[in-house]
Motif scaffolding. Structure first.
Motif, PDB file in Angstrom:
ATOM      1  N   ALA A 120       0.808  -1.218   0.000  1.00  0.00           N
ATOM      2  CA  ALA A 120       0.000   0.000   0.000  1.00  0.00           C
ATOM      3  C   ALA A 120       0.841   1.267   0.000  1.00  0.00           C
ATOM      4  CB  ALA A 120      -0.936  -0.001   1.210  1.00  0.00           C
ATOM      5  N   GLY A 143       0.892   3.613  -3.314  1.00  0.00           N
ATOM      6  CA  GLY A 143      -0.211   4.479  -3.689  1.00  0.00           C
ATOM      7  C   GLY A 143      -0.721   4.218  -5.105  1.00  0.00           C
ATOM      8  N   ASP A 147      -5.406   0.114  -5.503  1.00  0.00           N
ATOM      9  CA  ASP A 147      -6.207  -0.364  -4.382  1.00  0.00           C
ATOM     10  C   ASP A 147      -5.636  -1.697  -3.903  1.00  0.00           C
ATOM     11  OD1 ASP A 147      -7.877   1.804  -4.551  1.00  0.00           O
ATOM     12  OD2 ASP A 147      -9.383   0.787  -5.782  1.00  0.00           O
ATOM     13  N   ARG A 201      -4.603   2.074   2.784  1.00  0.00           N
ATOM     14  CA  ARG A 201      -3.823   3.246   2.357  1.00  0.00           C
ATOM     15  C   ARG A 201      -2.671   3.466   3.343  1.00  0.00           C
ATOM     16  NH1 ARG A 201      -6.438   2.744  -1.661  1.00  0.00           N
ATOM     17  NH2 ARG A 201      -8.076   4.111  -2.497  1.00  0.00           N
TER      18      ARG A 201
END
Length: 511
Positions: A148, A151, A154, A178
């Protein structure tokens, strides 16, 4: 029926796309994997078969199953293809709709009970997914934060094959993970060592400050117990903080080598690697049957500390010459050539003789002149020339030992180092450099303007000390760093004089 599932694999420290093509037909029952799989990939047949059954799903025992891992001309290694193969089988047997896999990359090892286990190298795989426009990445839960951090993709962490199906069937119900790299770097842990712990050794501390400011390699020479290791272990505390780009590059290396802790997102501290003197060539520079980064690469943007330098095999030391000069390691194989980054600061420590007390102010040396010469000859001249700063670490007097520590803190020294590095970043804005130690001959001419008196002093020192052309360049680079610490644009006499004194030990001991 044919199903195609996207995954990725590691080549060096970067990733490339792999398509798991799964075909299920109604002929003689079999399960074959092609596409240059290694033993771990071949064994995925048993893991996938058991995982599907134990997850309450249907496995086509009566069918002929062929799995092709494309591209077929690159050897595939490791268990990370278990999950994409299982998903491909579920699509090929119409237990999962192919539309649910669009722009999704799958990575993970399967347990016999259907659990999804962590794998190494997830960060470069996630970077590949982002660069190639993939929208969704499904990884083992322990690798979620690592993936994650890139970035724009998903990322979903899963613990079981059943949970993968839940995400694919109802993606809106699950929230992707995130991570903010800036926030993680801002909350790095404080070090438990500090330069204020070191008693005395003001000259050595100054040399290490210069080394940190310019990225210079250092040789510490002194008798046992003088504090060489203590000083070396504190060098990372005065190095500039890692940028996001540097942290990602370091984390990639640790991820590929399987040394990133489960659940970790990012390496936030500059690495400090201290291999034992029995290390092999492959252990130091990388390689092996399944190539992995060596210690010089794991020390990328950090410190490689070689204690008791003459005890290392001479062949091992000589293979360091290329990464010290070029900042990378190239490993040639019959099928391919791999390159690992290796831009590190070398800190080497050694005794002046086998017993350790040659030239000591308190204890007499018991070694013969021939033994001392043989001991020092283990360090070659070309290797010495690649070490910018040579500094003697003297024994502390009893009054220094009994006095409380009164030196500067690491944070105070690091402020000066970061100011000097800031000047260097401005100087090298249009060049792919970040510190003075990496300047080429042309860049030396461009950025190292000397006052006339300084140029005369350097010429006299080169003649008197019979220094090589490489040693001349090293002196100039160190002088440039000393001038940066002083906030001076031109290199003066004092800067050259200090830089020259850091090249005197090899003449004192090796002549």
């Amino acid at each position: 029926m044919l199903a195609v599932v996207e995954s990725a694999a590691i080549f060096g420290v970067d990733a490339y796309g792999v398509r798991a093509e799964v075909n299920v037909s109604g002929t003689v029952p079999s399960f074959t994997i092609v596409g240059l799989p290694d033993a771990a990939v071949q064994e995925s047949r048993e893991r996938v078969r058991a995982a599907i059954r134990n997850s309450g799903l249907r496995f086509p025992y009566e069918k002929r199953i062929i799995v092709n891992l494309a591209p077929a001309d690159i050897r595939k290694a490791g268990p990370a293809f278990d999950l994409p193969i299982a998903i491909g089988l579920l699509v090929a047997t119409e237990q999962l709709a192919p539309e649910q896999l669009q722009e999704t990359v799958f990575i993970g090892e399967l347990g016999l009970d259907g659990a999804v286990r962590p794998v190494s190298g997830v960060l470069p795989l996630a970077l590949w997914a982002r660069q190639n426009g993939r929208k969704r990445l499904i990884v083992p839960e322990a690798n979620t934060r690592e993936a994650a951090i890139v970035g724009e993709v998903d990322v979903y962490g899963v613990t079981s094959l059943a949970q993968v199906l839940e995400i694919l069937n109802d993606p809106e119900f699950f929230v992707p993970v995130r991570e903010d790299p800036q926030r993680i770097l801002a909350h790095r842990q404080s070090s438990d060592v500090d330069f204020s712990d070191v008693k005395g050794q003001a000259q050595v501390k100054r040399a290490l400050e210069v080394a940190a400011a310019g990225g210079h390699n250092v040789l510490l020479l002194g008798s046992p117990g003088s504090g060489k290791t203590m000083l070396a272990r504190r060098l990372p505390t005065i190095l500039p903080t890692l940028s996001v780009e540097e942290a990602l590059e370091v984390t990639k290396l640790y991820s590929v080598s399987g040394q990133l802790a489960n659940g970790a997102a990012l390496i936030t501290e500059r690495p400090f690697r201290s291999p034992h003197h029995t290390i092999s060539n492959a252990g130091l520079t990388g390689g092996g049957s399944i190539p992995r980064p060596g210690e010089v690469s794991l020390a990328h943007f950090g410190v490689l500390f070689l204690d008791e330098l003459p005890e290392f095999n001479r062949d091992v030391l000589e293979v360091m010459r290329q990464p010290l000069e070029d900042g990378h390691v190239t490993i040639a194989r019959a099928a391919a050539s791999l390159t690992y980054p290796a831009r590190f600061t070398l800190i080497a420590a050694m005794n002046p003789c086998p017993c350790g007390f040659f030239g000591d102010s308190v204890r007499a040396c018991s070694c013969s002149q021939q033994a001392v010469a043989k001991y020092l000859s283990k360090i070659s001249g070309p290797l010495l020339d690649r070490i910018d700063i040579h500094i003697e670490v003297p024994r502390l007097h009893h009054d220094e030992l009994t006095a409380p520590p009164a030196g500067e803190t690491s944070s105070a020294i690091r402020e000066r180092v970061e100011r000097a590095r800031c000047l260097q970043r401005q100087r090298f804005t249009r060049e792919s450099l970040y510190c003075n130690a990496h300047m080429s001959a042309r860049q030396l001419q461009r950025h190292c303007m000397m006052e006339p008196e300084a140029k005369s002093l350097l010429g006299s020192a080169i003649t008197a000390m019979q220094l090589s052309a490489r040693a001349y360049d090293r002196i100039l680079k160190v002088a440039r760093t000393i001038a940066d610490l002083a906030g001076s644009e031109a290199i003066g006499v004092a800067h050259i004089a200090e830089a020259v004194q850091y090249r005197t030990l090899d003449r004192k001991f090796w002549r």
